[in-house]
Enzyme design. Sequence first.
Site, mmCIF file in Angstrom:
data_model
loop_
_atom_site.group_PDB
_atom_site.id
_atom_site.type_symbol
_atom_site.label_atom_id
_atom_site.label_comp_id
_atom_site.label_asym_id
_atom_site.label_seq_id
_atom_site.Cartn_x
_atom_site.Cartn_y
_atom_site.Cartn_z
ATOM 1 N N ASP A 281 0.686 -1.057 -0.119
ATOM 2 C CA ASP A 281 0.026 0.031 -0.018
ATOM 3 C C ASP A 281 0.796 1.187 -0.095
ATOM 4 O O ASP A 281 1.691 1.537 0.854
ATOM 5 C CB ASP A 281 -0.807 0.027 1.297
ATOM 6 C CG ASP A 281 -1.937 0.875 1.191
ATOM 7 O OD1 ASP A 281 -2.126 1.792 0.177
ATOM 8 O OD2 ASP A 281 -2.963 1.037 2.204
ATOM 9 N N ASP B 60 -3.277 7.549 -3.485
ATOM 10 C CA ASP B 60 -3.352 6.195 -2.428
ATOM 11 C C ASP B 60 -3.889 4.944 -3.392
ATOM 12 O O ASP B 60 -4.843 4.770 -4.089
ATOM 13 C CB ASP B 60 -4.408 6.412 -1.487
ATOM 14 C CG ASP B 60 -4.695 5.416 -0.470
ATOM 15 O OD1 ASP B 60 -3.812 4.352 -0.415
ATOM 16 O OD2 ASP B 60 -5.333 5.362 0.394
ATOM 17 N N HIS C 278 -12.390 5.570 1.251
ATOM 18 C CA HIS C 278 -12.467 6.910 1.906
ATOM 19 C C HIS C 278 -12.369 7.816 0.881
ATOM 20 O O HIS C 278 -11.536 7.574 -0.356
ATOM 21 C CB HIS C 278 -11.525 6.801 2.891
ATOM 22 C CG HIS C 278 -10.200 6.359 2.555
ATOM 23 N ND1 HIS C 278 -9.283 7.450 2.305
ATOM 24 C CD2 HIS C 278 -9.635 5.168 2.596
ATOM 25 C CE1 HIS C 278 -8.016 6.822 1.787
ATOM 26 N NE2 HIS C 278 -8.245 5.493 2.073
ATOM 27 N N HIS D 230 -8.023 10.360 5.294
ATOM 28 C CA HIS D 230 -9.163 9.897 5.550
ATOM 29 C C HIS D 230 -10.081 11.215 5.668
ATOM 30 O O HIS D 230 -10.123 11.929 6.632
ATOM 31 C CB HIS D 230 -9.490 9.125 6.557
ATOM 32 C CG HIS D 230 -8.939 7.660 6.541
ATOM 33 N ND1 HIS D 230 -8.484 6.869 7.369
ATOM 34 C CD2 HIS D 230 -8.505 7.214 5.367
ATOM 35 C CE1 HIS D 230 -8.118 5.802 7.144
ATOM 36 N NE2 HIS D 230 -8.045 5.926 5.718
ATOM 37 N N GLU E 54 -10.831 1.055 -2.371
ATOM 38 C CA GLU E 54 -9.938 -0.108 -1.905
ATOM 39 C C GLU E 54 -10.860 -1.267 -1.550
ATOM 40 O O GLU E 54 -11.929 -0.955 -0.562
ATOM 41 C CB GLU E 54 -8.927 0.387 -0.902
ATOM 42 C CG GLU E 54 -9.374 0.892 0.318
ATOM 43 C CD GLU E 54 -8.564 1.396 1.244
ATOM 44 O OE1 GLU E 54 -7.386 0.452 1.346
ATOM 45 O OE2 GLU E 54 -8.370 2.343 2.017
ATOM 46 N N GLU F 105 -6.283 -1.158 -4.942
ATOM 47 C CA GLU F 105 -6.684 0.006 -4.471
ATOM 48 C C GLU F 105 -6.549 0.979 -5.822
ATOM 49 O O GLU F 105 -5.398 0.902 -6.141
ATOM 50 C CB GLU F 105 -6.443 0.532 -3.107
ATOM 51 C CG GLU F 105 -6.565 2.052 -2.776
ATOM 52 C CD GLU F 105 -6.135 2.209 -1.516
ATOM 53 O OE1 GLU F 105 -6.760 3.151 -0.896
ATOM 54 O OE2 GLU F 105 -4.945 1.877 -0.890
#
Length: 448
Positions: free
Chosen positions: A221, A232, A301, A309, A334, A429
């Site tokens: 990640d 992300d 998110h 977040h 994700e 993700e």
Amino acid sequence: MGSTEIANGSEKLADKVEDLKIEESTKNVPKSEQAGDEDDDDEGDDEVAAEGGEEGAAKKKKKKKKNNKKKKKTAGGSGAVPTSQTEPPTVGLSNLFKDNVYPEGEIVEYKDDNHYRTTSEEKRYLERASFDAFNDLRKAAEAHRQVRQYAQKTIKPGMTMIEIADLIENATRALTEGNGDSKKAGPGFPTGLSLNHVAAHYTPNKGDTTVLKYEDVMKVDIGVHVNGRILDSAFTLTFDDKYDNLLAAVRDATNTGVREAGIDVRLGDIGAAIQEVMESYEVELDGKTFQVKPIRNLNGHNINPFEIHGGKSVPIVKSHDQTKMEEGETFAIETFGSTGKGYVHDEGEVSHYAKRTNIGHVPLRLNSAKNLLAVIDKHFGTLPFCRRYLDHAGEEKYLLALNNLVKSGIVQDYPPLVDIPGSYTAQYEHTILLRPTVKEVVSRGDDY
């Protein structure tokens, strides 16, 4: 502002952007390469040809080689700057994209009631006004693609978790060109390298001797940010093909979430679509068959500047959440799949931390906690960090102060999230941008 005024304003802005592009394209081109150079070369060739015979032809060939060398040296600037990436990646992206305009991700047109956005001049005007923010996110995405592709072919069993994390994060820093200022550009959060039944929030602390094994399932990640715009994106790395169906289930589920996401879409509906796809897969491991389960208490998110977040969660199971996605928002879609219970809990040594947003003044009694907070503010702000980042910043013996900041509610800790021992978890993700005219899957690459 009315629609006519918007259209006129967009035309002026478009003209200005075009002028700037023309100016930028010629700014670094030496005079010797501008209009008229080819004529000069032709004249020289004519003079050499006049000498006639083999001697003249040889001189002409030699002159052309000399001119070609000169052009190669001056192309795009000084000629000392590489025009391709190195291995490991070390070349800052501004050296590879001379105009500092970075590639778009996958473009998906909106449909149904939002299809009008694709050709709306008003929406196009809004996009041009947000170009700098979009471009920062795209630079982060390009860094992510180059770093992760290098990581995928370089990471092998036998490497330690610290070696892997350093490989990824050092390349990220080089490509994003923060030049030592981690709040300007660099890792968007600590690199997650969670193994097997550990689904998320593990990165090695100093002294961690964990070694990657052939039979491991590792979630990689990676976060990259440029001026606080966080990209992300994650993938799962395995070496044994027995896990292929587990990875396929989660990759398919993530792509389903990406496909279903859009302006005015309800978050709960996305979760239902993801769950249906993931639970349609089975994986056979050592003679036992497992239905792939979505980890129901992990979510995607939205992402805000300097805030990973942002307050909205994208479920990966059916939900009654009627919250809608909105124009201009950035989301991390994700999904996590598991052969275990499909539910995670906190367990293990903490490595991930982040300063809470919108925290007012909180009195601190420990001077060491006050000093550490100043370091966090200077180097990370509200970006997530880990203990290795504090080590990198020159901090020592900071655990007491760090725990005090956590207890005071200034800093949030994020322990590893684990399913039952013996189970395997996978993650994929992507970051999407809900532009006014189209949906852009910013992190999309040839690999996933």
